[in-house]
Design a protein around this motif. Structure first.
Motif, PDB file in Angstrom:
ATOM      1  N   VAL A  88       0.868  -1.186   0.000  1.00  0.00           N
ATOM      2  CA  VAL A  88       0.000   0.000   0.000  1.00  0.00           C
ATOM      3  C   VAL A  88       0.904   1.235   0.000  1.00  0.00           C
ATOM      4  N   LYS A  89       0.316   2.378  -0.287  1.00  0.00           N
ATOM      5  CA  LYS A  89       1.054   3.638  -0.201  1.00  0.00           C
ATOM      6  C   LYS A  89       1.451   3.882   1.245  1.00  0.00           C
ATOM      7  N   ALA A  92      -0.919   4.469   4.449  1.00  0.00           N
ATOM      8  CA  ALA A  92      -2.273   3.934   4.250  1.00  0.00           C
ATOM      9  C   ALA A  92      -2.504   2.759   5.198  1.00  0.00           C
ATOM     10  N   HIS A  94      -3.165  -0.899   6.560  1.00  0.00           N
ATOM     11  CA  HIS A  94      -2.769  -2.218   6.058  1.00  0.00           C
ATOM     12  C   HIS A  94      -3.959  -3.171   6.172  1.00  0.00           C
ATOM     13  N   ALA A 110     -10.707  -2.840  -2.487  1.00  0.00           N
ATOM     14  CA  ALA A 110      -9.789  -1.858  -3.061  1.00  0.00           C
ATOM     15  C   ALA A 110     -10.431  -1.135  -4.242  1.00  0.00           C
ATOM     16  N   VAL A 113      -6.542  -2.398  -8.070  1.00  0.00           N
ATOM     17  CA  VAL A 113      -5.389  -3.237  -7.748  1.00  0.00           C
ATOM     18  C   VAL A 113      -4.433  -3.191  -8.936  1.00  0.00           C
ATOM     19  N   ALA A 151       4.144  -1.080  -7.717  1.00  0.00           N
ATOM     20  CA  ALA A 151       3.969  -0.177  -6.568  1.00  0.00           C
ATOM     21  C   ALA A 151       4.068   1.291  -6.961  1.00  0.00           C
ATOM     22  N   LEU A 154       0.834   2.969  -6.764  1.00  0.00           N
ATOM     23  CA  LEU A 154       0.364   3.415  -5.453  1.00  0.00           C
ATOM     24  C   LEU A 154       0.768   4.867  -5.230  1.00  0.00           C
ATOM     25  N   ASP A 160      -4.915   1.286  -5.033  1.00  0.00           N
ATOM     26  CA  ASP A 160      -4.853   1.188  -3.577  1.00  0.00           C
ATOM     27  C   ASP A 160      -3.954   0.048  -3.121  1.00  0.00           C
ATOM     28  N   LEU A 161      -3.912  -1.025  -3.918  1.00  0.00           N
ATOM     29  CA  LEU A 161      -3.087  -2.188  -3.597  1.00  0.00           C
ATOM     30  C   LEU A 161      -2.200  -2.511  -4.798  1.00  0.00           C
ATOM     31  N   ILE A 175       6.222   3.506  -0.245  1.00  0.00           N
ATOM     32  CA  ILE A 175       5.175   2.475  -0.139  1.00  0.00           C
ATOM     33  C   ILE A 175       5.520   1.602   1.067  1.00  0.00           C
ATOM     34  N   VAL A 178       2.694  -4.837   2.913  1.00  0.00           N
ATOM     35  CA  VAL A 178       1.788  -5.378   3.930  1.00  0.00           C
ATOM     36  C   VAL A 178       2.258  -6.764   4.354  1.00  0.00           C
TER      37      VAL A 178
END
Length: 228
Positions: A88-89, A92, A94, A110, A113, A151, A154, A160-161, A175, A178
Motif C-alpha cells: 500500500v502507499k 495507508a 494495512h 480496493a 489493484v 507499486a 500506489l 490502492d493495492l 510504499i 503489507v
C-alpha cells in the motif's frame, strides 16, 4: 575481453544485484553492467539474439534457454526464492491478507489493484483471482501494467493495492509492504543464474556466478525481500 560482465536479470533481483555490484567490484571482480526486465521479456530478447555473459531468470525460464543451447546447463545455479506480496502507499491502512477469505475481502474492497501482465507475480495473481471467483470484479478496475514496478501506481494514486514479488515491491520508495499473499495460495518463484554459451567473458561470468551463489550474498538477498 571486456572489463565488464554483462548481466540480463529479472526485475526481482534488481535490488540485490545493484546492492552487490560495488561490493563485488571492490573485491576484485569485474564491473557489472546489468539490465533488468521481466523473465518473459528477457526470454524474447535472448531469442532475438541479444548478447550477455550471465542471465538471471526464473528457474523455468533458465531451463528453457538451457535446453535451447543458449545457456550452459552445467553453469546454472539457484540463487533465491521469492514470494508474491501486497503493498500500500506509505501511511495507508494495512488490510488483513493473512487468510484466503481476508485477502479476497481486501481485494474486493480496493478501489483498484495494480499487477503486472508479464511477470511471474502477475501470472500467479491472474490465476489466483480466477480461483477466488473475483477475476471479473478485480479486472474491471485493475491497473495492469505491461512490465515494471506495480507499486509505482500506489505513489501516483492510480491504485490502492499493488501485487508483485516482495523484492520488486521494495524497490519503490514511499510504499509499505503489507506482507506476502498467504503461502498456501502461492508457489514461491525460484530465481536462478547461468552463463550464456556465447559469452566472450567466460572466466568473469563463472566468477560472478560463484559469488552470487555464495553465502556471502545472503544478507543482501534477505534485505531485498528474497530468501537465499
Amino acid at each position: 575481453m571486456s572489463d565488464a560482465v554483462r548481466v540480463l536479470s529479472t526485475l526481482a533481483l534488481k535490488g540485490a544485484v545493484q546492492a552487490l555490484a560495488g561490493q563485488y567490484q571492490a573485491a576484485g571482480g569485474a564491473r557489472i553492467d546489468a539490465d533488468f526486465a521481466p523473465t518473459l521479456a528477457l526470454l524474447d530478447r535472448l531469442r532475438a539474439g541479444e548478447a550477455a555473459d550471465v542471465v538471471i531468470l526464473t528457474r523455468e525460464g533458465l531451463d528453457e534457454v538451457a535446453r535451447e543451447g543458449r545457456v550452459a546447463a552445467e553453469s546454472c545455479v539457484d540463487l533465491a526464492r521469492s514470494f508474491v506480496g501486497v503493498a500500500v502507499k506509505a501511511g495507508a491502512p494495512h488490510p488483513d491478507i493473512t487468510t484466503e477469505a481476508a485477502l479476497r475481502k481486501a481485494l474486493l474492497a480496493a478501489r483498484a489493484v495494480a499487477y503486472s501482465r508479464l511477470g511471474a507475480s502477475g501470472i500467479l495473481f491472474a490465476k489466483l483471482i480466477e480461483r477466488l471467483g473475483i477475476a471479473s470484479e478485480i479486472n474491471a478496475r485493475a491497473v495492469i501494467i505491461p512490465q515494471g514496478f506495480t507499486a509505482e501506481r500506489l505513489v501516483s494514486g492510480e491504485a490502492d493495492l499493488a501485487i508483485q514479488q516482495i523484492s520488486e515491491l521494495k524497490q519503490v520508495p514511499h510504499i509499505e509492504v503489507v506482507g506476502p499473499i498467504p503461502r498456501e495460495l502461492q508457489t514461491p518463484a525460484v530465481f536462478s543464474a547461468g552463463r550464456m554459451c556465447a559469452s566472450q567473458n567466460v572466466g568473469e561470468a563463472d566468477r560472478l556466478l560463484r559469488y552470487l551463489a555464495s553465502s556471502e550474498v545472503a544478507p543482501a538477498l534477505r534485505e531485498s525481500g528474497l530468501e537465499p
